[in-house]
Write a protein that holds these residues in place. Structure first.
Motif, mmCIF file in Angstrom:
data_model
loop_
_atom_site.group_PDB
_atom_site.id
_atom_site.type_symbol
_atom_site.label_atom_id
_atom_site.label_comp_id
_atom_site.label_asym_id
_atom_site.label_seq_id
_atom_site.Cartn_x
_atom_site.Cartn_y
_atom_site.Cartn_z
ATOM 1 N N ILE A 173 101.320 49.591 14.309
ATOM 2 C CA ILE A 173 100.390 50.383 13.516
ATOM 3 C C ILE A 173 99.091 49.595 13.396
ATOM 4 N N GLU A 174 98.005 50.214 13.795
ATOM 5 C CA GLU A 174 96.708 49.543 13.721
ATOM 6 C C GLU A 174 96.373 49.259 12.261
ATOM 7 N N LYS A 175 96.149 47.992 11.966
ATOM 8 C CA LYS A 175 95.769 47.625 10.600
ATOM 9 C C LYS A 175 94.361 48.111 10.307
ATOM 10 N N MET A 176 94.165 48.547 9.086
ATOM 11 C CA MET A 176 92.829 48.943 8.689
ATOM 12 C C MET A 176 91.986 47.688 8.537
ATOM 13 N N LYS A 177 90.835 47.668 9.170
ATOM 14 C CA LYS A 177 89.960 46.498 9.054
ATOM 15 C C LYS A 177 88.920 46.756 7.972
ATOM 16 N N ILE A 178 88.829 45.818 7.049
ATOM 17 C CA ILE A 178 87.886 45.964 5.951
ATOM 18 C C ILE A 178 87.044 44.699 5.844
ATOM 19 N N THR A 179 85.758 44.880 5.664
ATOM 20 C CA THR A 179 84.878 43.733 5.469
ATOM 21 C C THR A 179 84.375 43.761 4.032
ATOM 22 N N ILE A 180 84.554 42.656 3.346
ATOM 23 C CA ILE A 180 84.142 42.555 1.946
ATOM 24 C C ILE A 180 83.076 41.472 1.825
ATOM 25 N N VAL A 181 82.048 41.769 1.048
ATOM 26 C CA VAL A 181 80.939 40.844 0.868
ATOM 27 C C VAL A 181 80.810 40.512 -0.612
ATOM 28 N N GLU A 240 85.887 38.908 -10.990
ATOM 29 C CA GLU A 240 85.432 38.816 -9.608
ATOM 30 C C GLU A 240 83.912 38.661 -9.561
ATOM 31 N N THR A 241 83.410 38.314 -8.383
ATOM 32 C CA THR A 241 81.961 38.252 -8.204
ATOM 33 C C THR A 241 81.491 39.636 -7.770
ATOM 34 N N PRO A 242 80.228 39.966 -8.018
ATOM 35 C CA PRO A 242 79.739 41.267 -7.556
ATOM 36 C C PRO A 242 79.814 41.354 -6.036
ATOM 37 N N GLY A 243 80.043 42.551 -5.539
ATOM 38 C CA GLY A 243 80.134 42.747 -4.091
ATOM 39 C C GLY A 243 81.003 43.942 -3.778
ATOM 40 N N GLY A 244 81.348 44.089 -2.512
ATOM 41 C CA GLY A 244 82.189 45.221 -2.135
ATOM 42 C C GLY A 244 82.310 45.371 -0.637
ATOM 43 N N LYS A 245 82.807 46.533 -0.247
ATOM 44 C CA LYS A 245 83.094 46.801 1.165
ATOM 45 C C LYS A 245 81.857 47.300 1.908
ATOM 46 N N THR A 246 81.775 46.877 3.174
ATOM 47 C CA THR A 246 80.711 47.417 4.023
ATOM 48 C C THR A 246 81.025 48.870 4.360
ATOM 49 N N ASN A 303 95.326 38.971 5.584
ATOM 50 C CA ASN A 303 95.970 40.277 5.535
ATOM 51 C C ASN A 303 96.450 40.553 4.125
ATOM 52 N N PHE A 304 96.256 41.775 3.696
ATOM 53 C CA PHE A 304 96.624 42.149 2.338
ATOM 54 C C PHE A 304 96.970 43.628 2.328
ATOM 55 N N GLU A 305 98.157 43.957 1.860
ATOM 56 C CA GLU A 305 98.588 45.359 1.781
ATOM 57 C C GLU A 305 98.312 46.113 3.090
ATOM 58 N N ASN A 306 98.746 45.506 4.206
ATOM 59 C CA ASN A 306 98.568 46.097 5.530
ATOM 60 C C ASN A 306 97.107 46.340 5.921
ATOM 61 N N LYS A 307 96.206 45.619 5.294
ATOM 62 C CA LYS A 307 94.805 45.688 5.690
ATOM 63 C C LYS A 307 94.396 44.315 6.209
ATOM 64 N N GLU A 308 93.533 44.323 7.194
ATOM 65 C CA GLU A 308 92.984 43.067 7.704
ATOM 66 C C GLU A 308 91.613 42.901 7.061
ATOM 67 N N ILE A 309 91.499 41.936 6.183
ATOM 68 C CA ILE A 309 90.280 41.794 5.394
ATOM 69 C C ILE A 309 89.466 40.584 5.860
ATOM 70 N N THR A 310 88.198 40.800 6.053
ATOM 71 C CA THR A 310 87.275 39.711 6.350
ATOM 72 C C THR A 310 86.341 39.593 5.165
ATOM 73 N N ASN A 311 86.262 38.393 4.618
ATOM 74 C CA ASN A 311 85.518 38.184 3.386
ATOM 75 C C ASN A 311 84.329 37.247 3.622
ATOM 76 N N TYR A 312 83.146 37.711 3.256
ATOM 77 C CA TYR A 312 81.935 36.885 3.356
ATOM 78 C C TYR A 312 81.422 36.589 1.957
ATOM 79 N N SER A 313 81.033 35.347 1.711
ATOM 80 C CA SER A 313 80.417 35.007 0.433
ATOM 81 C C SER A 313 79.031 34.435 0.669
ATOM 82 N N PHE A 314 78.068 34.933 -0.092
ATOM 83 C CA PHE A 314 76.694 34.459 0.009
ATOM 84 C C PHE A 314 76.236 33.910 -1.331
ATOM 85 N N LEU A 315 75.533 32.784 -1.284
ATOM 86 C CA LEU A 315 74.905 32.245 -2.483
ATOM 87 C C LEU A 315 73.535 32.907 -2.591
ATOM 88 N N ILE A 316 73.286 33.561 -3.713
ATOM 89 C CA ILE A 316 72.015 34.244 -3.902
ATOM 90 C C ILE A 316 70.993 33.224 -4.400
#
Length: 132
Positions: free
Chosen positions: A3-11, A33-39, A74-87
């Motif tokens: 099953i193709e994992k859902m890919k999610i990018t979080i910033v 959490e820090t402010p941010g969300g999904k692309t 991987n989390f709950e069958n999702k493949e998550i990529t997480n980016y953090s930026f210092l403002i």
């Protein structure tokens, strides 16, 4: 079967002022959490960061730099990529914009942050802030 994992990018936006970190708490979650969300489809991570900070805390991110190494998990069958930026620079004063979603906006000293329940990525952010 594969099953193709859902890919999610979080910033995430790391906002520090006077040695305090800006954290948000949603009504629906029991951690901070820090402010941010999904692309969104076709949106760059930078554009997502700017949009989410505007939507969640009402500021315009002017300059920012990558803060943590990109984190893949991987989390709950999702493949998550997480980016953090210092403002580095922003316009406006952070405030709760989505008051139906967020219960609190707090500025917490880096050392005190560890005493709060934190999202896993925020724990990593706090660790790095302590060292810097």
């Amino acid at each position: 079967e594969n099953i193709e994992k859902m890919k999610i990018t979080i910033v995430n936006g790391v906002i520090v002022k006077d040695n305090k970190l800006l954290l948000l708490k949603k009504f629906s979650k029991d951690y901070y959490e820090t402010p941010g969300g999904k692309t969104e489809e076709g949106e760059s991570v930078e554009d997502c960061l700017v949009r989410e900070l505007q939507e969640e805390v009402g500021i315009k991110a002017v300059s920012f730099t990558k803060f943590l190494e990109t984190d893949k998990f991987n989390f709950e069958n999702k493949e998550i990529t997480n980016y953090s930026f210092l403002i580095k620079k922003f316009e406006g004063s952070p405030r709760l914009v989505e008051e139906d979603v967020f219960e609190k906006l707090v500025w917490v000293g880096i050392k005190d942050a560890k005493k709060l329940p934190l999202a896993p990525n925020v724990k990593k952010i706090v660790k790095k802030l302590e060292k810097s």
